[in-house]
Design a protein around this motif. Sequence first.
Motif, PDB file in Angstrom:
ATOM      1  N   VAL A  32     -47.642 -55.047 -33.348  1.00 54.83           N
ATOM      2  CA  VAL A  32     -46.336 -54.475 -33.636  1.00 54.83           C
ATOM      3  C   VAL A  32     -45.487 -55.553 -34.309  1.00 54.83           C
ATOM      4  O   VAL A  32     -45.343 -56.664 -33.800  1.00 54.83           O
ATOM      5  CB  VAL A  32     -45.648 -53.988 -32.350  1.00 54.83           C
ATOM      6  N   MET A  33     -44.910 -55.238 -35.471  1.00 50.94           N
ATOM      7  CA  MET A  33     -44.093 -56.176 -36.235  1.00 50.94           C
ATOM      8  C   MET A  33     -42.638 -55.722 -36.184  1.00 50.94           C
ATOM      9  O   MET A  33     -42.348 -54.521 -36.204  1.00 50.94           O
ATOM     10  CB  MET A  33     -44.572 -56.254 -37.682  1.00 50.94           C
ATOM     11  N   TYR A  34     -41.726 -56.690 -36.137  1.00 52.11           N
ATOM     12  CA  TYR A  34     -40.303 -56.405 -36.063  1.00 52.11           C
ATOM     13  C   TYR A  34     -39.553 -57.200 -37.118  1.00 52.11           C
ATOM     14  O   TYR A  34     -39.964 -58.300 -37.507  1.00 52.11           O
ATOM     15  CB  TYR A  34     -39.726 -56.807 -34.695  1.00 52.11           C
ATOM     16  N   ILE A  35     -38.430 -56.653 -37.548  1.00 49.54           N
ATOM     17  CA  ILE A  35     -37.464 -57.396 -38.345  1.00 49.54           C
ATOM     18  C   ILE A  35     -36.156 -57.383 -37.563  1.00 49.54           C
ATOM     19  O   ILE A  35     -35.661 -56.325 -37.180  1.00 49.54           O
ATOM     20  CB  ILE A  35     -37.271 -56.787 -39.739  1.00 49.54           C
ATOM     21  N   LEU A  36     -35.603 -58.568 -37.314  1.00 48.98           N
ATOM     22  CA  LEU A  36     -34.429 -58.715 -36.460  1.00 48.98           C
ATOM     23  C   LEU A  36     -33.343 -59.496 -37.187  1.00 48.98           C
ATOM     24  O   LEU A  36     -33.623 -60.521 -37.813  1.00 48.98           O
ATOM     25  CB  LEU A  36     -34.809 -59.453 -35.166  1.00 48.98           C
ATOM     26  N   ASN A  37     -32.107 -59.001 -37.112  1.00 42.75           N
ATOM     27  CA  ASN A  37     -30.953 -59.788 -37.519  1.00 42.75           C
ATOM     28  C   ASN A  37     -30.270 -60.256 -36.235  1.00 42.75           C
ATOM     29  O   ASN A  37     -29.587 -59.466 -35.562  1.00 42.75           O
ATOM     30  CB  ASN A  37     -29.979 -58.971 -38.364  1.00 42.75           C
ATOM     31  N   PRO A  38     -30.441 -61.523 -35.842  1.00 41.35           N
ATOM     32  CA  PRO A  38     -29.878 -61.979 -34.568  1.00 41.35           C
ATOM     33  C   PRO A  38     -28.357 -62.043 -34.559  1.00 41.35           C
ATOM     34  O   PRO A  38     -27.763 -62.111 -33.482  1.00 41.35           O
ATOM     35  CB  PRO A  38     -30.488 -63.374 -34.399  1.00 41.35           C
ATOM     36  N   VAL A  39     -27.709 -62.028 -35.717  1.00 44.21           N
ATOM     37  CA  VAL A  39     -26.247 -62.044 -35.754  1.00 44.21           C
ATOM     38  C   VAL A  39     -25.684 -60.679 -35.379  1.00 44.21           C
ATOM     39  O   VAL A  39     -24.796 -60.554 -34.539  1.00 44.21           O
ATOM     40  CB  VAL A  39     -25.736 -62.467 -37.148  1.00 44.21           C
ATOM     41  N   THR A  40     -26.206 -59.618 -35.986  1.00 44.10           N
ATOM     42  CA  THR A  40     -25.707 -58.276 -35.715  1.00 44.10           C
ATOM     43  C   THR A  40     -26.380 -57.632 -34.504  1.00 44.10           C
ATOM     44  O   THR A  40     -25.902 -56.618 -33.999  1.00 44.10           O
ATOM     45  CB  THR A  40     -25.916 -57.366 -36.930  1.00 44.10           C
ATOM     46  N   GLY A  41     -27.501 -58.208 -34.039  1.00 48.80           N
ATOM     47  CA  GLY A  41     -28.222 -57.627 -32.913  1.00 48.80           C
ATOM     48  C   GLY A  41     -29.000 -56.383 -33.285  1.00 48.80           C
ATOM     49  O   GLY A  41     -29.377 -55.600 -32.408  1.00 48.80           O
ATOM     50  N   TYR A  62     -32.369 -54.421 -35.065  1.00 51.12           N
ATOM     51  CA  TYR A  62     -33.781 -54.649 -35.362  1.00 51.12           C
ATOM     52  C   TYR A  62     -34.434 -53.343 -35.774  1.00 51.12           C
ATOM     53  O   TYR A  62     -33.908 -52.247 -35.557  1.00 51.12           O
ATOM     54  CB  TYR A  62     -34.507 -55.251 -34.157  1.00 51.12           C
ATOM     55  N   MET A  63     -35.602 -53.465 -36.358  1.00 57.14           N
ATOM     56  CA  MET A  63     -36.382 -52.296 -36.754  1.00 57.14           C
ATOM     57  C   MET A  63     -37.863 -52.637 -36.664  1.00 57.14           C
ATOM     58  O   MET A  63     -38.264 -53.792 -36.756  1.00 57.14           O
ATOM     59  CB  MET A  63     -36.035 -51.874 -38.190  1.00 57.14           C
ATOM     60  N   PHE A  64     -38.660 -51.601 -36.435  1.00 61.87           N
ATOM     61  CA  PHE A  64     -40.103 -51.755 -36.438  1.00 61.87           C
ATOM     62  C   PHE A  64     -40.616 -51.666 -37.873  1.00 61.87           C
ATOM     63  O   PHE A  64     -40.129 -50.857 -38.665  1.00 61.87           O
ATOM     64  CB  PHE A  64     -40.779 -50.673 -35.603  1.00 61.87           C
ATOM     65  N   VAL A  65     -41.599 -52.483 -38.187  1.00 59.38           N
ATOM     66  CA  VAL A  65     -42.253 -52.378 -39.478  1.00 59.38           C
ATOM     67  C   VAL A  65     -43.373 -51.345 -39.355  1.00 59.38           C
ATOM     68  O   VAL A  65     -44.113 -51.358 -38.367  1.00 59.38           O
ATOM     69  CB  VAL A  65     -42.829 -53.739 -39.913  1.00 59.38           C
TER      70      VAL A  65
END
Length: 391
Positions: free
Chosen positions: A139-148, A150-153
């Motif tokens: 399972v791959m994720y893309i996360l923006n830690p500033v805005t909190g 995320y989404m699954f790829v």
Amino acid sequence: MKDPPRRHLANASSRNKKRKPESTECYISRLPDDMLRVIFCKLPIGMLLNDCRHACKSWRAILLDPDFGNLYLSLKEPSTLFIYMKGYTTLHWLEFQGEFCFFHPVTNFIKKYQFVNSCNGLLYLREYRSRNPYIEDLVMYILNPVTGEYMFVPPAEGGRNLETELGGLGFSPQTNEFKAIRIYKRGVKKDLQADVYTLGNGSWRTVGAAPDILESCLFYHWGYMKAFVNGAFHWLLVSMGDDLDQIITFDFETEQFGSIALPEIVEFEGYEVLNLGVLGETIYFCGHDKIESEQSKEIWVMRQYGVVESWTKMFVIENRGGVRNPFIFRAIAVLNDGDIFFKWDKILVWYELETESYTMLGIEGRAIVHEPRFVSLKDDAKGDGPKVSRV
């Protein structure tokens, strides 16, 4: 031995303690919003997100204003920011600012994960598997830690028979799009293929055959053999035969593979390249002479990107502290004053170039350079792609 000046650790764990609201008004809240914005821009990113954002509704409104991100990046104090991971479960902001090192937690959203890379403020993560990390249903994720956010790829299509997979997240400046690439074996002949996913488009598409880098990256630990800079992803190809070592590139604009030659010293039989990475706006590799000086680590920097003749040996770091495993070394960043932040064995280390001294920071784990991005992931994920969620 003199310690580097940045030895003051500021930990913001107190934010987790519940406090009763004060009966008296905070005088700082009476300041004009414009003045508050300037004050906020001087704070470390972890303090800004963990403390100020949750202090009151008016402060939260200021920090969530889309224009505040640009103001923060233009006015913030000179610093070097990292995302630090320990034990595959915990992310922290690690920021060096002046004489201080600030350490703040980042909200967790899955149980166990590994870094793939950081690109223009987004983290590319993969689910951690202790038994076999190279199986097809990762399972791959893309996360923006500033805005909190995320989404699954999207996963691979069924029937592809993926055995191993390498990948990374990049950015195309001309189209203003984030793209992910994966390289994998397919079919009986085990030919390598490459797919590209444009963030938000919902599916992968094949871009053709890929160079044979899987064996090299997996044998030498794929996490240390890659870098994204100048709109291209880079993998270190360590030859398993008579061919010369080289760097394989993938341009996210043209979606074409290329290569960059390494300096002649790498051709020496006793020389070993240990890892590849980004220093500033160019690439570096770290290596050593296994026969003559295995305790010394050399950092070679391509001073003019793409020009083979510009490879220069910039630093030599000696293992004078008796590090247990001198072979596990990764230069993470060269800081504003020329000092080097690196990982040696499991320990994060600060190296002061002027005095040739280094200090163990007392924390174990992995860290990568990261730049904050205040843009919503929903705006980055254009189209009808996977759902964007919030931690």
